[in-house]
Write an enzyme that holds these catalytic residues in place. Structure first.
Site, mmCIF file in Angstrom:
data_model
loop_
_atom_site.group_PDB
_atom_site.id
_atom_site.type_symbol
_atom_site.label_atom_id
_atom_site.label_comp_id
_atom_site.label_asym_id
_atom_site.label_seq_id
_atom_site.Cartn_x
_atom_site.Cartn_y
_atom_site.Cartn_z
ATOM 1 C CG ASP A 39 16.899 45.556 -8.690
ATOM 2 O OD1 ASP A 39 17.003 44.918 -9.894
ATOM 3 O OD2 ASP A 39 17.727 45.502 -7.977
ATOM 4 C CD GLU B 153 15.386 41.261 -11.147
ATOM 5 O OE1 GLU B 153 16.169 41.128 -11.826
ATOM 6 O OE2 GLU B 153 15.689 41.822 -9.993
#
Length: 619
Positions: free
Chosen positions: A328, A357
């Site tokens: 993330d 990400e």
């Protein structure tokens, strides 16, 4: 005998001093490539205790922090035998506390596990919104937020058992890999269902299930020949995380003077990480700022923090037998710290895959972060991150198929133009490509529920280079608008709860419209499974004309495996002049339609219906 209150309190305090309450990692393995393991020990006033292992284990180093409730013990496990070891925590000759610690034997071939790759299709779901397989754990006495399905931003009750119950559905669709948003404990007071404010990196949230349930999920996937990706969040933890509540040292997180609880929100300017002109003020504001008030920003420039995260990631990969990780908010981490993290994890598992990400909107900004990037090399930087997300491609998905007129640079020309920048990536096959996820408008919302536009979009997604990822529910036409709140783009899957009026997991429970979405997706994705030319082949494309885009996936030495894709994004039927594409067609006379199985002649002209696609296996 009577005691006054102060004496009683002193007795309780004294009896609890020196008692070890927690050890992390809770167990480890022998035979790891890196034989060193740093064990975190937590308890009340334990820093003066001396650990002693029986049978003996070499203690290389004992470190203390400013908080006397911690000890960090570095062990050398080289040539260590699997088994249970006893740790005595001593003060002088007196044993204050005793704990058992296990070293397990690794699975055969664990270090050589193969990660997800371009032969896979990833199915992304949010567990709280997918299916409720065990209503008994909807609320839990050890967690704060209760289940309230009527609250768009609340807990709805989906869980690991619900995922397991519907793996056959995901398999039938043609997806080969599962990515669930975080399942570890998120014990914030409200809005905890998303899981990105972790309260314990070593425990599943009991409202989802147990650690054993998570392991069982991997086992169920592997039995079907499928893979399991864990969503990992190193940049920020939850405010309620036990370590945040009793920090080993203040420099474990980025603490801002003057902010409540040290809070200062990130400026979210990710480009400051790579901008050659960026001020320190802007770069620090992005990297050190908190993602949200309930998400303290961890300090990956602290070696202890990085080591904790490395060991935690390896622990989950080994314990749950994972096939990869999605990381993330990757650029919000300390650049050097997250590079050390990914490097050390990949050293332990060289064939694993990890995707970061990188939610940025320009191809050079994404390419910078992929391993061996020439762009990164300009700044003497190599991320060692194998895979990145092609967000610039995602950005144009909602636009392209809503533009029926090509004009100059509109419609499918945007896809053509985007792919011309692929030379910036060191590994184009290891890009994760998507047309939606849990943070953005549903793709079918962008298309206003137009099935033809969806078919065009997924035909493109399934035949481009890279690793396609689809978002749960898109395959049955689910809508959702970001402006109405995250809950609207994270709707419950119809049929995931016993009292749902319909069950779209079953063919008999789907509406005719849902069947049309699902059946097309299923046919295409299952066809893709065996097509190595789609997984690893080269691309030859021709600039779109009249909003018709033609490209080929091919192997130079295997012309018999060539696939031709024709996308007609205009609102009129088209007669396509095939002589222009001789370079790709070569000596092929016809092609087989991947969806219908029909033979299509590759003569002078090819007819293609408005807002439709042809995926042809040339033969």
């Amino acid at each position: 005998m009577k005691y006054n209150i102060s004496i009683l309190m002193l007795m309780v305090l004294t009896s609890s001093m020196g008692q070890v309450q927690r050890i992390e990692p809770p167990f480890w393995w022998t035979g790891m490539k890196n034989p060193e393991i740093q064990v975190l020990v937590h308890g009340n006033q334990i820093s003066d205790l001396q650990p002693e292992f029986t049978p003996e284990i070499t203690i290389k180093k004992i470190e203390k922090t400013e908080n006397p409730n911690y000890l960090f013990i570095t062990l050398d496990t080289k040539n260590l035998q699997p088994g249970s070891y006893k740790i005595k925590f001593k003060k002088g000759k007196r044993t204050i506390s005793t704990m058992d610690y296990k070293f397990l034997e690794r699975r055969e071939g664990s270090a050589d596990r193969k990660g997800f790759d371009s032969s896979d299709v990833i199915y992304l779901l949010m567990p709280d919104r997918f299916a409720n397989g065990d209503p008994s754990n909807d609320s839990h006495p050890k967690t704060i937020e209760l289940t309230n399905r009527s609250d768009q931003g609340g807990r709805h009750g989906g869980d690991i058992q619900g995922i397991i119950d519907h793996l056959d559905y995901i398999d039938e669709l043609g997806a080969t890999t599962l990515w669930s948003t975080p399942l570890t404990l998120d014990n914030e007071k409200t809005y905890s269902y998303h899981g990105y404010a972790c309260s314990d990196l070593y425990q599943m949230d009991p409202r989802y299930g147990s650690n054993e349930d998570f392991i069982r999920l991997t086992e169920e996937l592997h039995q079907r020949g499928m893979k399991h990706i864990m969503d990992y969040v190193p940049n920020h933890w939850g405010l309620s995380h036990w370590l945040i509540q009793d920090l080993p040292a203040q420099d474990w997180l980025h603490y801002w003077e003057g902010g409540e609880n040290g809070f200062k929100r990130s400026n979210y300017i990710q480009t400051s990480q790579i901008d050659p002109y960026a001020s320190t003020y802007d770069a620090k504001g992005c990297m050190d700022g908190w993602f949200d008030y309930t998400m303290p920003d961890m300090n990956e420039s602290n070696p202890m923090v990085v080591n904790y995260l490395v060991q935690n990631a390896i622990w989950w990969i080994e314990n749950a037998n994972l096939d990869g990780m999605r990381v993330d908010t990757y650029p919000y981490n300390d650049k050097e710290g997250i590079t050390e993290w990914v490097t050390r994890v990949m050293e332990e598992y060289p064939n694993l895959n990890i995707v970061g990400e990188i939610f940025m909107h320009e191809t050079p900004h994404i390419a910078f972060w992929q391993k061996d990037s020439a762009i990164g090399a300009i700044q003497s930087f190599n991320s060692n991150l194998p895979s990145v997300m092609d967000f610039p491609l995602y950005d144009i998905f909602p636009e392209v198929f809503n533009q029926s007129e090509q004009n100059w640079g509109d419609g499918l020309f945007k896809v053509y133009d985007h792919l011309t920048l692929d030379f910036l990536y060191p590994n184009i096959n290891n890009l994760l490509i998507m047309m939606g996820n849990h943070d953005v408008n549903r793709i079918n919302q962008a298309f206003d529920g137009d099935l033809d536009k969806y078919k065009l979009a997924i035909s493109l997604l399934a035949t481009l280079r890279g690793i396609p990822q689809i978002y749960y529910g898109d395959e049955i036409g689910v809508l959702g608008e970001k402006s109405k709140g995250d809950g609207d783009i994270r709707r419950d899957f119809p049929g995931g709860w016993p009292d749902d009026p319909q069950n779209a997991f079953l063919e008999s429970g789907r509406t005719e419209n849902q069947k049309a979405y699902f059946n097309y997706s299923k046919k295409l994705l299952n066809w893709r499974k065996s097509k190595s030319v789609i997984h690893k082949g080269k691309t030859l494309h021709f600039s779109p004309t009249d909003n018709v885009y033609v490209y080929f996936r091919y192997f130079p030495d295997k012309p018999q495996e060539t696939v031709m894709v024709v996308l007609n994004n205009s609102i009129k039927d088209q007669q396509v002049d095939m002589t222009r594409f001789k370079e790709g067609i070569q000596n092929h006379q016809n092609g087989k339609n991947a969806i219908t199985g029909e033979t299509v002649s590759l003569g002078t002209m090819l007819e293609i219906k408005a807002k439709s696609s042809l995926v042809l296996e040339l033969n």
